[in-house]
Scaffold this active site. Structure first.
Site, PDB file in Angstrom:
ATOM      1  N   SER A 150       1.268   5.681  -1.337  1.00 56.54           N
ATOM      2  CA  SER A 150       0.600   6.906  -1.753  1.00 56.54           C
ATOM      3  C   SER A 150       0.446   6.908  -3.269  1.00 56.54           C
ATOM      4  O   SER A 150       1.349   6.469  -3.994  1.00 56.54           O
ATOM      5  CB  SER A 150       1.428   8.132  -1.349  1.00 56.54           C
ATOM      6  OG  SER A 150       1.566   8.220   0.042  1.00 56.54           O
TER       7      SER A 150
ATOM      8  N   LYS B 186       0.865  -1.173   0.000  1.00 57.23           N
ATOM      9  CA  LYS B 186       0.000   0.000   0.000  1.00 57.23           C
ATOM     10  C   LYS B 186       0.905   1.226   0.000  1.00 57.23           C
ATOM     11  O   LYS B 186       1.802   1.342   0.844  1.00 57.23           O
ATOM     12  CB  LYS B 186      -0.922   0.048   1.217  1.00 57.23           C
ATOM     13  CG  LYS B 186      -1.849   1.265   1.172  1.00 57.23           C
ATOM     14  CD  LYS B 186      -2.931   1.240   2.219  1.00 57.23           C
ATOM     15  CE  LYS B 186      -3.867   2.434   2.024  1.00 57.23           C
ATOM     16  NZ  LYS B 186      -4.962   2.448   3.030  1.00 57.23           N
TER      17      LYS B 186
ATOM     18  N   THR C 131       0.546  11.468  -1.243  1.00 53.97           N
ATOM     19  CA  THR C 131      -0.545  12.158  -1.908  1.00 53.97           C
ATOM     20  C   THR C 131      -0.915  13.409  -1.137  1.00 53.97           C
ATOM     21  O   THR C 131      -1.236  14.446  -1.732  1.00 53.97           O
ATOM     22  CB  THR C 131      -1.761  11.236  -2.046  1.00 53.97           C
ATOM     23  OG1 THR C 131      -1.331   9.975  -2.538  1.00 53.97           O
ATOM     24  CG2 THR C 131      -2.792  11.825  -2.977  1.00 53.97           C
ATOM     25  N   ALA C 132      -0.893  13.313   0.183  1.00 50.60           N
ATOM     26  CA  ALA C 132      -1.202  14.485   1.000  1.00 50.60           C
ATOM     27  C   ALA C 132      -0.283  15.642   0.647  1.00 50.60           C
ATOM     28  O   ALA C 132      -0.714  16.798   0.546  1.00 50.60           O
ATOM     29  CB  ALA C 132      -1.060  14.130   2.483  1.00 50.60           C
TER      30      ALA C 132
ATOM     31  N   HIS D 256      -5.496  10.653   7.789  1.00 50.53           N
ATOM     32  CA  HIS D 256      -6.160   9.571   8.513  1.00 50.53           C
ATOM     33  C   HIS D 256      -7.075  10.100   9.613  1.00 50.53           C
ATOM     34  O   HIS D 256      -7.757  11.112   9.466  1.00 50.53           O
ATOM     35  CB  HIS D 256      -5.137   8.589   9.067  1.00 50.53           C
ATOM     36  CG  HIS D 256      -4.306   7.918   8.006  1.00 50.53           C
ATOM     37  ND1 HIS D 256      -4.816   7.581   6.772  1.00 50.53           N
ATOM     38  CD2 HIS D 256      -3.008   7.520   7.996  1.00 50.53           C
ATOM     39  CE1 HIS D 256      -3.883   6.999   6.061  1.00 50.53           C
ATOM     40  NE2 HIS D 256      -2.762   6.957   6.764  1.00 50.53           N
TER      41      HIS D 256
END
Length: 262
Positions: free
Chosen positions: A32, A30, A89-90, A133
């Site tokens: 980004s 997993k 991504t953030a 999150h």
């Protein structure tokens, strides 16, 4: 899930898993969405299992109430900002927001594990923090204030859902194995929806925030129809994010078939 591929699972912070993907260390990770341009030569993006949605974007937090114009951006000019990863991504959403709203640009970027960001803002070690999150639900517990919502800016300017986390698998596994893995992920997601209590002990064992109500909010927000299948809007969001980021010089450009599965 009965019949699912056997997995040997390792847990790590997103900045760590992004690095693992770039080094090609695991078969399935997993990561980004922001790291995809660096790894899609050897990994395929699974069309399921990831995190996209609406109203679930990263937040910029400060110790003081919002200042700096309608967007809040002017308040960050030249300021130090903690982020969970420069390959997240953030971070891309933050830089796209800052390009639109922070005249003169932000100051120093400090990378730290996301669970350390809110204490660092609270204690004055940094001027602001980019959080992800379940921090969306708990930042007030640290006495912090929301300066801006990166997802809100993304949705307002594109109309697309917010791409956050992706599941990738090594292309060398082969088409049959990749297809089997994707189907197992879809079945797992639907099984969890059908019987939420079955996965609750596992969720709470690994939750960063142990309050069951927060865990339920987190799952309700981030596990949605895009988790079961990216679909047309999901793929448009991923390509839109990475195309915009490439135009800003933040990531390499994607090839025309880069997101193809398998």
């Amino acid at each position: 899930m009965p019949g699912a591929p056997a997995l040997d699972v390792t847990f790590a912070d997103i900045d760590v898993t992004n690095g693992m993907a770039e080094r090609g260390e695991f078969d399935v990770l997993k990561v980004s969405y922001a790291v995809l341009p660096y790894v899609l030569d050897r990994y395929a993006l699974l069309p399921c299992g990831g995190a996209l949605g609406r109203g679930c974007g990263p937040l910029v937090l400060t110790r003081e109430p919002r200042t700096g114009g309608a967007s809040g951006g002017e308040g960050l000019r030249g300021r130090t900002v903690a982020v969970p990863s420069e390959r997240s991504t953030a971070y891309l959403l933050f830089r796209l927001w800052a390009a639109d709203t922070v005249p003169g640009g932000v100051g120093e970027i400090v990378v730290m594990p996301f669970h350390e960001i809110m204490p660092a803002v609270r204690d004055g070690k940094v001027d602001a923090g980019l959080v992800i999150h379940e921090a969306r639900f708990t930042y007030r517990n640290y006495g912090l204030h929301k300066l801006a919502d990166m997802g809100e800016h993304w949705e307002n300017t594109t109309g697309l859902p917010i791409p956050l986390g992706a599941i990738i698998a090594r292309r060398s596994l082969g088409e049959a194995a990749l297809t089997e893995l994707a189907e197992a992920v879809r079945l797992s997601v639907r099984a969890a929806w059908n019987d939420p209590e079955a996965s609750r002990p596992y969720v709470m064992e690994h939750a960063q925030e142990m309050d069951p109500a927060v865990a339920d909010q987190h799952i309700g927000l981030y596990v949605n129809e895009f988790t079961a299948d990216l679909g047309e809007d999901g793929y448009a969001a991923v390509r839109g994010l990475l195309t915009r980021a490439a135009a800003e010089g933040l990531v390499p450009p994607l090839g025309p078939d880069a997101l193809r599965f398998p």
